[in-house]
Write a protein that holds these residues in place. Structure first.
Motif, PDB file in Angstrom:
ATOM      1  N   TYR A  71       0.833  -1.208   0.000  1.00 17.72           N
ATOM      2  CA  TYR A  71       0.000   0.000   0.000  1.00 17.72           C
ATOM      3  C   TYR A  71       0.869   1.260   0.000  1.00 17.72           C
ATOM      4  O   TYR A  71       0.641   2.194  -0.777  1.00 17.72           O
ATOM      5  CB  TYR A  71      -0.935  -0.023   1.218  1.00 17.72           C
ATOM      6  CG  TYR A  71      -1.502   1.314   1.587  1.00 17.72           C
ATOM      7  CD1 TYR A  71      -2.578   1.857   0.886  1.00 17.72           C
ATOM      8  CD2 TYR A  71      -0.966   2.060   2.642  1.00 17.72           C
ATOM      9  CE1 TYR A  71      -3.099   3.107   1.228  1.00 17.72           C
ATOM     10  CE2 TYR A  71      -1.478   3.295   2.985  1.00 17.72           C
ATOM     11  CZ  TYR A  71      -2.545   3.813   2.275  1.00 17.72           C
ATOM     12  OH  TYR A  71      -3.050   5.047   2.608  1.00 17.72           O
ATOM     13  N   ARG A  78      -6.029   6.330  -1.320  1.00 16.81           N
ATOM     14  CA  ARG A  78      -7.193   5.448  -1.482  1.00 16.81           C
ATOM     15  C   ARG A  78      -7.027   4.531  -2.685  1.00 16.81           C
ATOM     16  O   ARG A  78      -7.364   3.347  -2.631  1.00 16.81           O
ATOM     17  CB  ARG A  78      -8.463   6.295  -1.626  1.00 16.81           C
ATOM     18  CG  ARG A  78      -9.746   5.481  -1.689  1.00 16.81           C
ATOM     19  CD  ARG A  78     -10.962   6.394  -1.663  1.00 16.81           C
ATOM     20  NE  ARG A  78     -12.190   5.634  -1.758  1.00 16.81           N
ATOM     21  CZ  ARG A  78     -12.755   5.255  -2.904  1.00 16.81           C
ATOM     22  NH1 ARG A  78     -12.172   5.593  -4.063  1.00 16.81           N
ATOM     23  NH2 ARG A  78     -13.875   4.563  -2.921  1.00 16.81           N
ATOM     24  N   ALA A  81      -4.768   1.621  -1.881  1.00 19.59           N
ATOM     25  CA  ALA A  81      -5.443   0.587  -1.092  1.00 19.59           C
ATOM     26  C   ALA A  81      -6.284  -0.315  -1.987  1.00 19.59           C
ATOM     27  O   ALA A  81      -6.260  -1.548  -1.861  1.00 19.59           O
ATOM     28  CB  ALA A  81      -6.310   1.236  -0.014  1.00 19.59           C
ATOM     29  N   HIS A 190      -3.963   2.030   5.247  1.00 19.16           N
ATOM     30  CA  HIS A 190      -4.651   3.291   4.974  1.00 19.16           C
ATOM     31  C   HIS A 190      -4.966   4.021   6.276  1.00 19.16           C
ATOM     32  O   HIS A 190      -4.780   5.249   6.383  1.00 19.16           O
ATOM     33  CB  HIS A 190      -5.928   3.018   4.197  1.00 19.16           C
ATOM     34  CG  HIS A 190      -6.589   4.244   3.657  1.00 19.16           C
ATOM     35  ND1 HIS A 190      -5.944   5.148   2.823  1.00 19.16           N
ATOM     36  CD2 HIS A 190      -7.843   4.728   3.819  1.00 19.16           C
ATOM     37  CE1 HIS A 190      -6.771   6.133   2.510  1.00 19.16           C
ATOM     38  NE2 HIS A 190      -7.923   5.904   3.111  1.00 19.16           N
TER      39      HIS A 190
END
Length: 210
Positions: A71, A78, A81, A190
Motif C-alpha cells: 500500500y 485510497r 489501497a 490506509h
C-alpha cells in the motif's frame, strides 16, 4: 486425504529441516526434552504472533504486513489501497488455481512431476503478467506478492496442499484466509497513514514559535 507431497513421493523441505533439527536437539540434550520446549515455543509464536493473536485463523499478520507495505509502495492513498486489494487477491486466486492443477499431476506422467510442476507454475506466471493489460490487474508486483504469500502458506503449513482444504469453505482455504489478510493489511495501512497525517499536524511542544 493424500496431499501433494505424499502423492508424488516428495518431502516438504521446511518440515524435513524442522523435524530433523528437533531430533538433533533431543539427541544432543542427553535425555533432556528440549524438543518439546522448542515445539511449544514454535506453537506459541505461530499462533499468537505470526498468525494474528486473538484473530489467529482469521488472518495472518505476516501476509497483512506484506499488503501494508505494498500500500505504501503504491503511493499510500485510497487508490493504492484499492489496487493492493484487487491485485493481491488476483495473485491469490492464480496461486489457488495453480495449486489445484498441481494436485492433478499424475505421478507416472512422462515429463516427470518436477518438469510438469515447473510448466504449470510458469504458465500461471505468464497469465498473471498478461493480465496486466487489464487496468484492474496492472500492478504485477502486488499480484506476485499475493501469489507468493499463498504458496508460502501452502508449502510451510502441514497438510494444506490438498483438495479438501483448497475446495473447502473454511478459513484453512488460502483463497479465503490470504485474501482476508491482504484486505485487512491494506485497510490497516490506509488507517495508519491517516493517523500519521493527523499526528503530524499536531504542533510539537519542542518546537519554538518564532
Amino acid at each position: 486425504m493424500v496431499n501433494f507431497y505424499e502423492k508424488n513421493n516428495l518431502a516438504p523441505a521446511a518440515d524435513h529441516f524442522y523435524f530433523n533439527t528437533l531430533d538433533n536437539q533431543q539427541e544432543i540434550s542427553n535425555g533432556k526434552n528440549y524438543s518439546t520446549i522448542s515445539e511449544h515455543r514454535h506453537s506459541f509464536w505461530s499462533r499468537h504472533v505470526f498468525c494474528g493473536g486473538p484473530a489467529a485463523g482469521v488472518f495472518f499478520i505476516w501476509a497483512a504486513t506484506i499488503a501494508w507495505a505494498a500500500y505504501f509502495l503504491l503511493g499510500a492513498d485510497r487508490e493504492a489501497a484499492i489496487n493492493t486489494i484487487i491485485n493481491g487477491i488476483f495473485g491469490v486466486f492464480m496461486a489457488w488455481v495453480t495449486a489445484l492443477l498441481l494436485l492433478k499431476i499424475d505421478p507416472e506422467i512422462s515429463l516427470g512431476v518436477e518438469i510438469t510442476t515447473a510448466l504449470i507454475v510458469a504458465g500461471a506466471v505468464i497469465v498473471l503478467c498478461l493480465s496486466a493489460n487489464l487496468p484492474q490487474f496492472a500492478i504485477i508486483p502486488v499480484g506476485v506478492l499475493g501469489y507468493s504469500s499463498t504458496f508460502a502458506y501452502l508449502l510451510q503449513t502441514p497438510d494444506k496442499l490438498n483438495q479438501e482444504v483448497l475446495l473447502g469453505a473454511s478459513l484453512n482455504n488460502p483463497l479465503l484466509v490470504i485474501s482476508i489478510s491482504f484486505i485487512l493489511g491494506s485497510v490497516f495501512g490506509h488507517l495508519s497513514n491517516q493517523l500519521a497525517g493527523k499526528l503530524s499536524s499536531i504542533p510539537s511542544p519542542l518546537v519554538r514559535k518564532r
